[in-house]
Design a protein around this motif. Sequence first.
Motif, PDB file in Angstrom:
ATOM      1  N   ILE A   5      91.809  77.146  65.985  1.00  0.00           N
ATOM      2  CA  ILE A   5      90.590  77.419  65.232  1.00  0.00           C
ATOM      3  C   ILE A   5      89.794  76.130  65.116  1.00  0.00           C
ATOM      4  CG2 ILE A   5      89.599  78.283  63.071  1.00  0.00           C
ATOM      5  CD1 ILE A   5      92.243  79.698  62.526  1.00  0.00           C
ATOM      6  N   ASN A   6      88.552  76.170  65.542  1.00  0.00           N
ATOM      7  CA  ASN A   6      87.630  75.035  65.389  1.00  0.00           C
ATOM      8  C   ASN A   6      88.202  73.730  65.928  1.00  0.00           C
ATOM      9  OD1 ASN A   6      85.900  76.826  64.151  1.00  0.00           O
ATOM     10  ND2 ASN A   6      86.348  76.144  62.077  1.00  0.00           N
ATOM     11  N   GLY A   7      88.909  73.808  67.056  1.00  0.00           N
ATOM     12  CA  GLY A   7      89.407  72.595  67.680  1.00  0.00           C
ATOM     13  C   GLY A   7      90.719  72.083  67.134  1.00  0.00           C
ATOM     14  N   PHE A   8      91.392  72.870  66.286  1.00  0.00           N
ATOM     15  CA  PHE A   8      92.699  72.481  65.745  1.00  0.00           C
ATOM     16  C   PHE A   8      93.726  73.557  66.097  1.00  0.00           C
ATOM     17  CE2 PHE A   8      89.660  70.557  62.703  1.00  0.00           C
ATOM     18  CZ  PHE A   8      89.966  69.216  62.917  1.00  0.00           C
ATOM     19  N   ASP A   9      94.949  73.115  66.378  1.00  0.00           N
ATOM     20  CA  ASP A   9      96.043  74.052  66.631  1.00  0.00           C
ATOM     21  C   ASP A   9      96.769  74.361  65.327  1.00  0.00           C
ATOM     22  OD1 ASP A   9      95.510  74.239  69.295  1.00  0.00           O
ATOM     23  OD2 ASP A   9      97.077  72.850  69.937  1.00  0.00           O
ATOM     24  N   PHE A  10      97.165  75.623  65.163  1.00  0.00           N
ATOM     25  CA  PHE A  10      97.847  76.093  63.961  1.00  0.00           C
ATOM     26  C   PHE A  10      99.157  76.767  64.343  1.00  0.00           C
ATOM     27  CE2 PHE A  10      93.543  75.660  62.651  1.00  0.00           C
ATOM     28  CZ  PHE A  10      93.524  75.509  61.279  1.00  0.00           C
ATOM     29  N   VAL A  11     100.194  76.499  63.565  1.00  0.00           N
ATOM     30  CA  VAL A  11     101.435  77.261  63.640  1.00  0.00           C
ATOM     31  C   VAL A  11     101.725  77.732  62.221  1.00  0.00           C
ATOM     32  CG1 VAL A  11     103.866  77.290  64.252  1.00  0.00           C
ATOM     33  CG2 VAL A  11     102.283  75.841  65.546  1.00  0.00           C
ATOM     34  N   THR A  61      91.034  87.475  62.175  1.00  0.00           N
ATOM     35  CA  THR A  61      91.431  86.490  63.169  1.00  0.00           C
ATOM     36  C   THR A  61      91.684  85.126  62.547  1.00  0.00           C
ATOM     37  OG1 THR A  61      89.114  85.914  63.614  1.00  0.00           O
ATOM     38  CG2 THR A  61      90.109  87.671  64.959  1.00  0.00           C
ATOM     39  N   ALA A  62      91.199  84.886  61.340  1.00  0.00           N
ATOM     40  CA  ALA A  62      91.361  83.562  60.761  1.00  0.00           C
ATOM     41  C   ALA A  62      91.965  83.623  59.366  1.00  0.00           C
ATOM     42  CB  ALA A  62      90.013  82.843  60.730  1.00  0.00           C
ATOM     43  N   GLY A  63      91.426  84.473  58.472  1.00  0.00           N
ATOM     44  CA  GLY A  63      91.915  84.553  57.109  1.00  0.00           C
ATOM     45  C   GLY A  63      91.819  83.207  56.408  1.00  0.00           C
ATOM     46  N   TRP A  64      92.888  82.843  55.662  1.00  0.00           N
ATOM     47  CA  TRP A  64      92.865  81.581  54.910  1.00  0.00           C
ATOM     48  C   TRP A  64      92.859  80.384  55.846  1.00  0.00           C
ATOM     49  CZ3 TRP A  64      97.449  78.357  53.443  1.00  0.00           C
ATOM     50  CH2 TRP A  64      98.563  78.624  54.244  1.00  0.00           C
ATOM     51  N   LEU A  65      93.274  80.579  57.095  1.00  0.00           N
ATOM     52  CA  LEU A  65      93.332  79.466  58.036  1.00  0.00           C
ATOM     53  C   LEU A  65      91.946  78.931  58.374  1.00  0.00           C
ATOM     54  CD1 LEU A  65      96.099  80.646  60.538  1.00  0.00           C
ATOM     55  CD2 LEU A  65      96.335  79.398  58.382  1.00  0.00           C
ATOM     56  N   ALA A  66      90.924  79.774  58.302  1.00  0.00           N
ATOM     57  CA  ALA A  66      89.567  79.302  58.570  1.00  0.00           C
ATOM     58  C   ALA A  66      89.158  78.254  57.549  1.00  0.00           C
ATOM     59  CB  ALA A  66      88.590  80.474  58.561  1.00  0.00           C
ATOM     60  N   ASP A  67      89.511  78.487  56.275  1.00  0.00           N
ATOM     61  CA  ASP A  67      89.217  77.492  55.241  1.00  0.00           C
ATOM     62  C   ASP A  67      90.012  76.215  55.483  1.00  0.00           C
ATOM     63  OD1 ASP A  67      87.466  79.191  53.958  1.00  0.00           O
ATOM     64  OD2 ASP A  67      88.972  79.967  52.564  1.00  0.00           O
ATOM     65  N   ALA A  72      89.049  69.378  59.066  1.00  0.00           N
ATOM     66  CA  ALA A  72      88.019  68.662  59.815  1.00  0.00           C
ATOM     67  C   ALA A  72      87.411  67.529  58.984  1.00  0.00           C
ATOM     68  CB  ALA A  72      86.925  69.626  60.260  1.00  0.00           C
ATOM     69  N   VAL A  73      87.333  67.743  57.670  1.00  0.00           N
ATOM     70  CA  VAL A  73      86.769  66.722  56.781  1.00  0.00           C
ATOM     71  C   VAL A  73      87.799  65.655  56.446  1.00  0.00           C
ATOM     72  CG1 VAL A  73      85.789  66.298  54.491  1.00  0.00           C
ATOM     73  CG2 VAL A  73      85.076  68.308  55.797  1.00  0.00           C
ATOM     74  N   TYR A  74      88.959  66.076  55.943  1.00  0.00           N
ATOM     75  CA  TYR A  74      89.929  65.117  55.422  1.00  0.00           C
ATOM     76  C   TYR A  74      90.675  64.355  56.508  1.00  0.00           C
ATOM     77  CZ  TYR A  74      89.110  67.207  50.860  1.00  0.00           C
ATOM     78  OH  TYR A  74      88.527  67.641  49.712  1.00  0.00           O
ATOM     79  N   ALA A  75      90.848  64.953  57.688  1.00  0.00           N
ATOM     80  CA  ALA A  75      91.555  64.246  58.756  1.00  0.00           C
ATOM     81  C   ALA A  75      90.767  63.048  59.254  1.00  0.00           C
ATOM     82  CB  ALA A  75      91.847  65.196  59.919  1.00  0.00           C
ATOM     83  N   ALA A  76      89.464  63.039  58.974  1.00  0.00           N
ATOM     84  CA  ALA A  76      88.634  61.906  59.383  1.00  0.00           C
ATOM     85  C   ALA A  76      88.645  60.782  58.345  1.00  0.00           C
ATOM     86  CB  ALA A  76      87.194  62.379  59.618  1.00  0.00           C
ATOM     87  N   GLU A  77      89.235  61.051  57.177  1.00  0.00           N
ATOM     88  CA  GLU A  77      89.295  60.041  56.121  1.00  0.00           C
ATOM     89  C   GLU A  77      90.479  59.096  56.354  1.00  0.00           C
ATOM     90  OE1 GLU A  77      87.342  59.463  53.521  1.00  0.00           O
ATOM     91  OE2 GLU A  77      85.942  61.083  53.973  1.00  0.00           O
ATOM     92  N   ASP A  89      99.183  57.211  66.342  1.00  0.00           N
ATOM     93  CA  ASP A  89      97.873  57.037  66.973  1.00  0.00           C
ATOM     94  C   ASP A  89      96.715  57.313  66.012  1.00  0.00           C
ATOM     95  OD1 ASP A  89      97.970  59.769  66.691  1.00  0.00           O
ATOM     96  OD2 ASP A  89      97.806  60.233  68.832  1.00  0.00           O
ATOM     97  N   GLY A  90      97.033  57.585  64.745  1.00  0.00           N
ATOM     98  CA  GLY A  90      95.990  57.823  63.750  1.00  0.00           C
ATOM     99  C   GLY A  90      95.644  59.278  63.541  1.00  0.00           C
ATOM    100  N   ASN A  91      96.150  60.174  64.383  1.00  0.00           N
ATOM    101  CA  ASN A  91      95.897  61.600  64.183  1.00  0.00           C
ATOM    102  C   ASN A  91      96.647  62.105  62.952  1.00  0.00           C
ATOM    103  OD1 ASN A  91      94.087  62.686  66.194  1.00  0.00           O
ATOM    104  ND2 ASN A  91      95.634  62.152  67.726  1.00  0.00           N
ATOM    105  N   VAL A  92      96.069  63.125  62.316  1.00  0.00           N
ATOM    106  CA  VAL A  92      96.619  63.666  61.079  1.00  0.00           C
ATOM    107  C   VAL A  92      97.191  65.055  61.331  1.00  0.00           C
ATOM    108  CG1 VAL A  92      96.083  64.420  58.730  1.00  0.00           C
ATOM    109  CG2 VAL A  92      95.016  62.347  59.655  1.00  0.00           C
ATOM    110  N   VAL A  93      98.385  65.279  60.814  1.00  0.00           N
ATOM    111  CA  VAL A  93      99.012  66.601  60.818  1.00  0.00           C
ATOM    112  C   VAL A  93      99.190  67.006  59.356  1.00  0.00           C
ATOM    113  CG1 VAL A  93     101.093  67.923  61.366  1.00  0.00           C
ATOM    114  CG2 VAL A  93     100.177  66.289  63.024  1.00  0.00           C
TER     115      VAL A  93
END
Length: 261
Positions: free
Chosen positions: A224-230, A120-126, A132-137, A198-202
């Motif tokens: 996954i974990n509160g983030f959308d993935f395409v 359900t996640a594969g490499w996307l989980a990592d 989650a860490v770097y988008a807050a930097e 607005d400061g959000n990171v993609v």
Amino acid sequence: MTEFSQQLSAYLDGELDAATAAEVEARLASDTAAQAELDALIQADGVAQADFAAQLDDPVPFALAQSIQNTPLPARPANSPAAPASRPIWGTLAASLLVFVIGGAGGYLLKDQLTPPVQTAGWLADIADYHAVYAAERRHLVEVGAEESEHIETWLGNVVGASFHIPDLSEFGLTFEGGRLLVANGKPVAQLMYLLPDGNVVALCLQSSNRDSQGAPAFRNQTINGFDFVSWSADGADYVVVGPEGLPDLAAIASAASVDI
């Protein structure tokens, strides 16, 4: 292991300071033996990850599972407190089996109940964990800034093993900030970071793939974990665009990136 080999390992894990990383990159650019060692290290890491994943499918021998089930409990000392009546004998036996399974036999009998499905996640989980860490930097959002775009394409393209061009996504209000190297599922990943007003990171991430994708890419959407993935695959690489949950333009961003990259 030589000092340079240790540096290569730390380089792949993103543990080197900027100056040392630059020295390693300079040697990789001019020393074919060093590049071969890096390639071998990446391949060995991938093999180790694959071997570990395969062990999860190895069954516990039936005779051993039956032996654990039939092993009588040790006698309780006469002066010990009575065991709670609500704890059945199978609780102890199941706990013993669980310790054995997790300790090294693979988890075939209990893995469906105890572990989340990897598919359900594969490499996307990592990627979700990293994002989650770097988008807050802010100051340390990237390893290499946008002013060195050509270097980012060369450096990350060589390490990942998939050439690319940094897409211009300014039509979506995205400003390219730079890139960094990640490791997901035991393989190097190029991460390109964009900032919204607005400061959000993609982020746009890619890693090499053995899948042979033909025709128009098939886009897959998930959260996954509160983030959308395409995500999609094309030309020997897997790609994913990740952004905050509910971002309305994420599918359009991915489509534009798939054309421009």
